[in-house]
Motif scaffolding. Structure first.
Motif, PDB file in Angstrom:
ATOM      1  N   ALA A  21       0.811  -1.206   0.000  1.00  0.00           N
ATOM      2  CA  ALA A  21       0.000   0.000   0.000  1.00  0.00           C
ATOM      3  C   ALA A  21       0.845   1.256   0.000  1.00  0.00           C
ATOM      4  CB  ALA A  21      -0.920   0.001   1.219  1.00  0.00           C
ATOM      5  N   LEU A  22       2.007   1.212   0.658  1.00  0.00           N
ATOM      6  CA  LEU A  22       2.810   2.423   0.792  1.00  0.00           C
ATOM      7  C   LEU A  22       3.412   2.881  -0.527  1.00  0.00           C
ATOM      8  CD1 LEU A  22       4.617   1.501   4.113  1.00  0.00           C
ATOM      9  CD2 LEU A  22       2.512   2.773   3.779  1.00  0.00           C
ATOM     10  N   MET A  23       3.543   1.970  -1.487  1.00  0.00           N
ATOM     11  CA  MET A  23       4.078   2.327  -2.796  1.00  0.00           C
ATOM     12  C   MET A  23       3.001   2.875  -3.713  1.00  0.00           C
ATOM     13  SD  MET A  23       7.317   1.242  -2.657  1.00  0.00           S
ATOM     14  CE  MET A  23       7.858   0.865  -4.310  1.00  0.00           C
ATOM     15  N   ARG A  24       1.716   2.559  -3.407  1.00  0.00           N
ATOM     16  CA  ARG A  24       0.667   2.759  -4.388  1.00  0.00           C
ATOM     17  C   ARG A  24       0.242   4.201  -4.577  1.00  0.00           C
ATOM     18  NH1 ARG A  24      -3.971  -0.870  -2.949  1.00  0.00           N
ATOM     19  NH2 ARG A  24      -2.264  -2.286  -3.355  1.00  0.00           N
ATOM     20  N   LYS A  25       0.184   4.953  -3.466  1.00  0.00           N
ATOM     21  CA  LYS A  25      -0.450   6.265  -3.544  1.00  0.00           C
ATOM     22  C   LYS A  25       0.300   7.230  -4.452  1.00  0.00           C
ATOM     23  CE  LYS A  25      -0.616   6.890   0.929  1.00  0.00           C
ATOM     24  NZ  LYS A  25      -0.875   7.577   2.198  1.00  0.00           N
ATOM     25  N   PHE A  26       1.589   6.995  -4.623  1.00  0.00           N
ATOM     26  CA  PHE A  26       2.384   7.928  -5.407  1.00  0.00           C
ATOM     27  C   PHE A  26       2.943   7.282  -6.659  1.00  0.00           C
ATOM     28  CE2 PHE A  26       2.549   9.370  -1.012  1.00  0.00           C
ATOM     29  CZ  PHE A  26       1.954  10.605  -1.175  1.00  0.00           C
ATOM     30  N   SER A  27       2.220   6.273  -7.181  1.00  0.00           N
ATOM     31  CA  SER A  27       2.646   5.666  -8.433  1.00  0.00           C
ATOM     32  C   SER A  27       2.545   6.687  -9.556  1.00  0.00           C
ATOM     33  CB  SER A  27       1.771   4.456  -8.767  1.00  0.00           C
ATOM     34  OG  SER A  27       1.958   3.455  -7.802  1.00  0.00           O
ATOM     35  N   ALA A  28       3.390   6.544 -10.555  1.00  0.00           N
ATOM     36  CA  ALA A  28       3.370   7.480 -11.672  1.00  0.00           C
ATOM     37  C   ALA A  28       2.047   7.390 -12.407  1.00  0.00           C
ATOM     38  CB  ALA A  28       4.516   7.173 -12.639  1.00  0.00           C
ATOM     39  N   PRO A  29       1.347   8.497 -12.624  1.00  0.00           N
ATOM     40  CA  PRO A  29       0.085   8.441 -13.347  1.00  0.00           C
ATOM     41  C   PRO A  29       0.290   8.070 -14.803  1.00  0.00           C
ATOM     42  CG  PRO A  29       0.778  10.717 -13.048  1.00  0.00           C
ATOM     43  CD  PRO A  29       1.744   9.865 -12.264  1.00  0.00           C
ATOM     44  N   GLN A  30      -0.688   7.372 -15.337  1.00  0.00           N
ATOM     45  CA  GLN A  30      -0.624   6.977 -16.745  1.00  0.00           C
ATOM     46  C   GLN A  30      -1.714   7.727 -17.519  1.00  0.00           C
ATOM     47  OE1 GLN A  30       1.778   5.007 -17.889  1.00  0.00           O
ATOM     48  NE2 GLN A  30       2.613   4.923 -15.828  1.00  0.00           N
ATOM     49  N   ASP A  31      -1.542   9.026 -17.608  1.00  0.00           N
ATOM     50  CA  ASP A  31      -2.571   9.843 -18.245  1.00  0.00           C
ATOM     51  C   ASP A  31      -2.503   9.791 -19.757  1.00  0.00           C
ATOM     52  OD1 ASP A  31      -3.446  10.656 -15.760  1.00  0.00           O
ATOM     53  OD2 ASP A  31      -2.050  12.340 -15.693  1.00  0.00           O
ATOM     54  N   SER A  32      -1.366   9.381 -20.284  1.00  0.00           N
ATOM     55  CA  SER A  32      -1.239   9.352 -21.734  1.00  0.00           C
ATOM     56  C   SER A  32      -0.381   8.174 -22.140  1.00  0.00           C
ATOM     57  CB  SER A  32      -0.595  10.652 -22.244  1.00  0.00           C
ATOM     58  OG  SER A  32       0.672  10.822 -21.664  1.00  0.00           O
ATOM     59  N   ALA A  33      -0.489   7.786 -23.389  1.00  0.00           N
ATOM     60  CA  ALA A  33       0.303   6.665 -23.885  1.00  0.00           C
ATOM     61  C   ALA A  33       1.772   7.057 -23.934  1.00  0.00           C
ATOM     62  CB  ALA A  33      -0.183   6.264 -25.273  1.00  0.00           C
ATOM     63  N   ALA A 293      11.495   5.387  -7.456  1.00  0.00           N
ATOM     64  CA  ALA A 293      11.360   6.801  -7.128  1.00  0.00           C
ATOM     65  C   ALA A 293      11.384   7.690  -8.363  1.00  0.00           C
ATOM     66  CB  ALA A 293      12.478   7.216  -6.167  1.00  0.00           C
ATOM     67  N   ILE A 294      12.235   7.347  -9.326  1.00  0.00           N
ATOM     68  CA  ILE A 294      12.368   8.191 -10.509  1.00  0.00           C
ATOM     69  C   ILE A 294      11.111   8.149 -11.367  1.00  0.00           C
ATOM     70  CG2 ILE A 294      13.371   6.496 -12.082  1.00  0.00           C
ATOM     71  CD1 ILE A 294      15.349   8.614 -12.955  1.00  0.00           C
ATOM     72  N   LEU A 295      10.341   7.077 -11.257  1.00  0.00           N
ATOM     73  CA  LEU A 295       9.078   6.995 -11.982  1.00  0.00           C
ATOM     74  C   LEU A 295       7.956   7.685 -11.216  1.00  0.00           C
ATOM     75  CD1 LEU A 295       9.171   3.315 -13.299  1.00  0.00           C
ATOM     76  CD2 LEU A 295      10.051   5.394 -14.360  1.00  0.00           C
ATOM     77  N   ALA A 296       7.993   7.571  -9.888  1.00  0.00           N
ATOM     78  CA  ALA A 296       6.967   8.217  -9.073  1.00  0.00           C
ATOM     79  C   ALA A 296       7.112   9.735  -9.086  1.00  0.00           C
ATOM     80  CB  ALA A 296       7.030   7.697  -7.637  1.00  0.00           C
ATOM     81  N   LEU A 375       3.838  -9.698 -17.761  1.00  0.00           N
ATOM     82  CA  LEU A 375       3.362  -9.242 -16.455  1.00  0.00           C
ATOM     83  C   LEU A 375       4.286  -8.189 -15.858  1.00  0.00           C
ATOM     84  CD1 LEU A 375       2.123 -12.582 -14.828  1.00  0.00           C
ATOM     85  CD2 LEU A 375       0.730 -10.691 -15.687  1.00  0.00           C
ATOM     86  N   ILE A 376       5.584  -8.356 -16.056  1.00  0.00           N
ATOM     87  CA  ILE A 376       6.534  -7.365 -15.550  1.00  0.00           C
ATOM     88  C   ILE A 376       6.331  -6.029 -16.257  1.00  0.00           C
ATOM     89  CG2 ILE A 376       8.985  -6.744 -15.471  1.00  0.00           C
ATOM     90  CD1 ILE A 376       9.613  -9.684 -14.977  1.00  0.00           C
ATOM     91  N   TRP A 377       6.159  -6.066 -17.560  1.00  0.00           N
ATOM     92  CA  TRP A 377       5.949  -4.820 -18.308  1.00  0.00           C
ATOM     93  C   TRP A 377       4.604  -4.193 -17.971  1.00  0.00           C
ATOM     94  CZ3 TRP A 377       9.369  -2.381 -21.663  1.00  0.00           C
ATOM     95  CH2 TRP A 377      10.553  -3.072 -21.908  1.00  0.00           C
ATOM     96  N   GLY A 378       3.597  -5.020 -17.705  1.00  0.00           N
ATOM     97  CA  GLY A 378       2.300  -4.486 -17.302  1.00  0.00           C
ATOM     98  C   GLY A 378       2.388  -3.730 -15.993  1.00  0.00           C
ATOM     99  N   GLU A 381       4.259  -0.393 -16.555  1.00  0.00           N
ATOM    100  CA  GLU A 381       3.463   0.649 -17.195  1.00  0.00           C
ATOM    101  C   GLU A 381       2.595   1.384 -16.183  1.00  0.00           C
ATOM    102  OE1 GLU A 381       0.592   1.240 -21.120  1.00  0.00           O
ATOM    103  OE2 GLU A 381       0.794  -0.745 -20.201  1.00  0.00           O
ATOM    104  N   MET A 382       2.249   0.712 -15.078  1.00  0.00           N
ATOM    105  CA  MET A 382       1.452   1.341 -14.035  1.00  0.00           C
ATOM    106  C   MET A 382       2.325   1.877 -12.913  1.00  0.00           C
ATOM    107  SD  MET A 382      -1.944  -1.084 -13.792  1.00  0.00           S
ATOM    108  CE  MET A 382      -1.032  -2.562 -13.387  1.00  0.00           C
ATOM    109  N   GLY A 383       3.588   2.123 -13.218  1.00  0.00           N
ATOM    110  CA  GLY A 383       4.485   2.668 -12.204  1.00  0.00           C
ATOM    111  C   GLY A 383       4.841   1.657 -11.142  1.00  0.00           C
TER     112      GLY A 383
END
Length: 434
Positions: A21-33, A293-296, A375-378, A381-383
């Motif tokens: 849960a602690l990693m989830r809130k600040f995952s990188a948004p996927q607003d665009s392709a 971190a660099i993705l978040a 699965l790793i790439w999936g 893609e969601m940070g």
């Protein structure tokens, strides 16, 4: 104050999956392709990608293996075979065993052991009442009784402490601090306080327990001044279990400004971790700490030592040349490269970061990647939001395969436009004329 757990629920938080849960809130948004190199010829990009021939490993057996570990622990808890469950947890903690996906076996066992009580809590808090045939409060009390009967068993203590941490997050949810109801905040702190009391009875250093130390790190969000402890707590954990990069990745996330640190301090901790683990990872720990971190927070691109980071990537793959690691690293660098392109495309700056990340990605594809793990790439893609439950495994694999194939094709785009077919094999890459 003692929290009254019979109070009505004033809001309906969502229970994050334990330990993620602690990693989830600040995952990188996927607003665009993600950005990609569009072909200059009249051939569509889809047709070009079709000429990249690389084996695809869906790795479903690995997911099944993880589930089996969790289900076995859940079965032992349901049968109240606490001695057997405790022995297996302590052994997994001692050996530092991980699954093929890199997940600590002890984490999976602890999760399975408490799953029924946590699920009951989730249902009760979401719907305002326990599920039919279940009693949320009895489950908590039963676990506390088991702990009282086994006061010197740190494995049982870990199960009960993590149960309280999970239920605390169920009350806390993911709403901003300013919008959090007093009742929910009090419940969150009460459960975290109880978890802390339980863990205070054991010395992780004396027991040599990475699981106890990790639980201490999981308590940071409920402490008064977590920023004062985060670096030291994670240093203890990483020193106990330096072969597990997940601890380093979690450290990097905790050191983000959104949590308990800042970017210069994050870079300092990455360097310190790399120095302490140099014999094991070379420069790899520097890359691991920055990995998520660099993705978040792409602002980290302005603070990262890009040459040191790339050296770390190469050291990781030199020490762990398996295809799961190659896919993990390739996906991370590709996502970081795309984040850098997005960040710098308007300002025109960042040419060094962009060039280094692109070169590093192409090197990983050419030297290390021999099959695709969707699965790793999936997840990438969601940070690396690995706890998300709104996407099925099948859907995640489908998205990951498309994402991976697009990424892997990029270093070969000019040759693909010329009609060549790219074949990945165990011994390398071959380009075949039409």
């Amino acid at each position: 104050m003692k929290f009254d757990f019979s109070k009505p629920v004033l809001q309906k938080p969502r229970l994050p999956e334990p330990l993620k849960a602690l990693m989830r809130k600040f995952s990188a948004p996927q607003d665009s392709a993600p950005l990609a190199f569009l072909p200059e010829s009249g051939t569509s990009e889809e047709d070009l990608i079709e000429r990249v021939k690389i084996p695809v490993n869906n790795a479903t057996m690995r997911v099944k293996a993880d589930n089996e570990v969790r289900e076995n622990a859940q079965f032992l808890a349901r049968q109240e075979r606490w001695d057997s469950l405790s022995e297996r947890i302590r052994m997994a903690d001692k050996t530092r065993d991980t699954t093929m996906q890199g997940t600590p076996v002890v984490d999976l066992m602890l999760f399975g052991a408490r799953a029924d009580v946590v699920s009951a809590a989730e249902h009760a808090l979401l719907h305002g009442k326990p599920a039919k045939g279940s009693n949320f409060f009895d489950g908590i009390e039963d676990f506390e009784i088991v702990l009282s009967e086994n006061p010197d068993d740190y494995a049982i203590a870990l199960i009960v402490a993590h149960m309280h941490i999970d239920i605390g997050w169920a009350w806390r949810g993911t709403v901003p601090e300013a919008e959090l109801k007093d009742t929910n905040r009090e419940a969150f702190l009460a459960h975290f306080t109880r978890a802390s009391e339980i863990l205070d009875g054991f010395c992780a250093h004396e027991l040599g327990s990475a699981a106890l130390t990790a639980a201490r790190c999981a308590l940071l969000p409920g402490s008064d001044h977590p920023g004062d402890r985060v670096a030291d707590d994670f240093e203890d954990l990483i020193d106990l279990d330096p072969e597990n990069p997940r601890h380093m990745r979690a450290l990097g996330t905790y050191m983000l400004p959104q949590w308990y640190g800042d970017l210069p301090a994050l870079d300092l901790q990455a360097r310190r971790t790399a120095a302490r683990t140099f014999d094991l990872w070379g420069a790899g720990a520097y890359a691991w700490v920055w990995f998520d971190a660099i993705l978040a927070d792409p602002n980290g691109l302005a603070h990262i030592d890009i040459d040191y980071f790339v050296d770390g990537i190469h050291d990781i793959l030199e020490r762990q040349p398996d295809q799961a690691t190659a896919n993990l690293v390739a996906a991370q660098i590709y996502c970081a490269w795309q984040a850098a392109r997005q960040r710098y495309r308007e300002s025109g700056s960042g040419s060094v970061q962009l060039a280094s990340l692109r070169t590093a990605f192409e090197a990983v594809v050419h030297r290390s990647l021999r099959e695709v793990h969707p699965l790793i790439w999936g997840h990438a893609e969601m940070g690396f939001d690995n706890g998300v439950r709104s996407v099925s495994i099948e859907r995640l694999a489908q998205k990951g395969r498309a994402f991976a194939m697009n990424a892997v094709a990029q270093p070969f785009m000019k040759n693909l436009e010329q009609g060549l077919t790219i074949h990945f094999g165990p011994d390398g890459i071959t380009e075949i004329q039409p």
